[in-house]
Design an enzyme around this catalytic site. Structure first.
Site, mmCIF file in Angstrom:
data_model
loop_
_atom_site.group_PDB
_atom_site.id
_atom_site.type_symbol
_atom_site.label_atom_id
_atom_site.label_comp_id
_atom_site.label_asym_id
_atom_site.label_seq_id
_atom_site.Cartn_x
_atom_site.Cartn_y
_atom_site.Cartn_z
ATOM 1 N N SER A 77 16.358 -15.111 78.551
ATOM 2 C CA SER A 77 16.859 -14.235 78.613
ATOM 3 C C SER A 77 18.001 -13.056 77.062
ATOM 4 O O SER A 77 17.759 -14.488 76.741
ATOM 5 C CB SER A 77 18.101 -14.271 79.199
ATOM 6 O OG SER A 77 19.710 -13.217 80.235
ATOM 7 N N TYR A 114 25.342 -19.323 82.146
ATOM 8 C CA TYR A 114 24.250 -18.600 81.957
ATOM 9 C C TYR A 114 23.603 -18.601 81.121
ATOM 10 O O TYR A 114 22.776 -18.751 80.154
ATOM 11 C CB TYR A 114 24.594 -17.388 82.824
ATOM 12 C CG TYR A 114 22.995 -16.791 83.127
ATOM 13 C CD1 TYR A 114 21.983 -17.151 84.292
ATOM 14 C CD2 TYR A 114 22.190 -15.637 82.247
ATOM 15 C CE1 TYR A 114 21.466 -16.262 84.127
ATOM 16 C CE2 TYR A 114 21.160 -14.837 82.036
ATOM 17 C CZ TYR A 114 20.758 -15.319 83.945
ATOM 18 O OH TYR A 114 19.699 -14.184 82.983
#
Length: 270
Positions: free
Chosen positions: A142, A156
């Site tokens: 990401s 995350y």
């Protein structure tokens, strides 16, 4: 040597980027192994792909939060005589709320799915790729792995940063054996991700130019790994954001990230 019909294993294939990978690879002449928790969605997608592309599709339900799942999955592939040429480590999700607002089991499951499972699948499947002299591994990371961590979704960004560094090391170890490894780093992508985390209304406030379709992300990812690109950030806007944060002093980058993240984060439960 590239197989006539490569076999691709896609995790988290029931929706979003995973389903888009399955459709794109089937269209390129791949046979597929699809895995996710929702077997009904897997079977529906498998039927669609068989009909449209005349490819072989195996749907295997698996919950990668179970530490035994990667080994069980690879054992099942071996028993069926299926040798994986492409591994798409896509399964993932977000845990909303602050670190202490969630119990440890929630965090442990998250780390198993986003860190341990993709690493173990690569460890189990890479030797066969190296032996055959051909393989592709895409670790869906990401943009979050390139920018400062923020409050909420506490694990995350660190998990995605790990996948980026893991991909870099693995790529350097493997490229001479015909195996390309790429960390694919999308930004905001149209999928179910924000519905699951309960932040859809907040995310809808973001301007449209910051979003990409899952199909666009996947097209960039396939092209990048085929080129031998080790880390690929999708979309011009996301690449600009990555560059900006890389050039900013750490303190300024942290303050900017903290201010922006507050606008798009659900209120903490604790």
């Amino acid at each position: 040597m590239t197989p006539v019909r490569p076999l691709s294993l896609v995790t988290g294939a029931s929706a979003g980027i995973g389903a888009a990978f399955a459709r794109a690879l089937a269209a390129r002449g791949h046979d597929l192994v699809l895995t996710a928790r929702r077997v009904d969605r897997l079977e529906s997608l498998a039927g669609e792909l068989r009909q449209q592309h005349a490819c072989k599709v195996t749907a295997l339900a698996a919950d990668l939060a179970d530490p035994a799942a990667p080994g069980t999955l690879c054992d099942e592939l071996a028993q069926r005589g299926l040798a994986v040429d492409w591994l798409i480590n896509n399964a993932g999700y977000g845990v909303p709320g602050t670190f202490v607002a969630n119990d440890w089991r929630t965090h442990a499951d998250f780390l198993q799915v986003l860190l341990t499972a993709p690493v173990e699948l690569a460890w189990r499947l890479l030797p066969g790729m190296r032996e055959r002299g051909y393989g592709r591994i895409v670790n869906v990371a990401s943009l979050a792995g390139h920018v400062p961590g923020t409050a909420g979704h506490t694990l995350y960004a660190p998990a995605k940063a790990f996948l980026i560094k893991f991909s870099q090391g693995l790529a350097l170890e493997s490229h001479e054996r015909g195996v390309h490894v790429c960390a694919l780093c999308p930004g905001f992508t149209y999928s179910e991700f924000h519905d699951v985390t309960g932040t859809r209304m907040l995310m809808n406030k973001l301007p449209g130019f910051m979003w990409q379709s899952a199909e666009a992300v996947v097209t960039e990812g396939i092209d990048a790994v085929e080129r031998g690109e080790i880390v690929h950030v999708t979309g011009r806007v996301n690449r600009m954001i990555k560059t900006m944060f890389k050039l900013l002093p750490d303190r300024v980058a942290m303050n900017l990230s903290a201010r922006q993240s507050k606008r798009y984060r659900a209120q903490d439960a604790a």
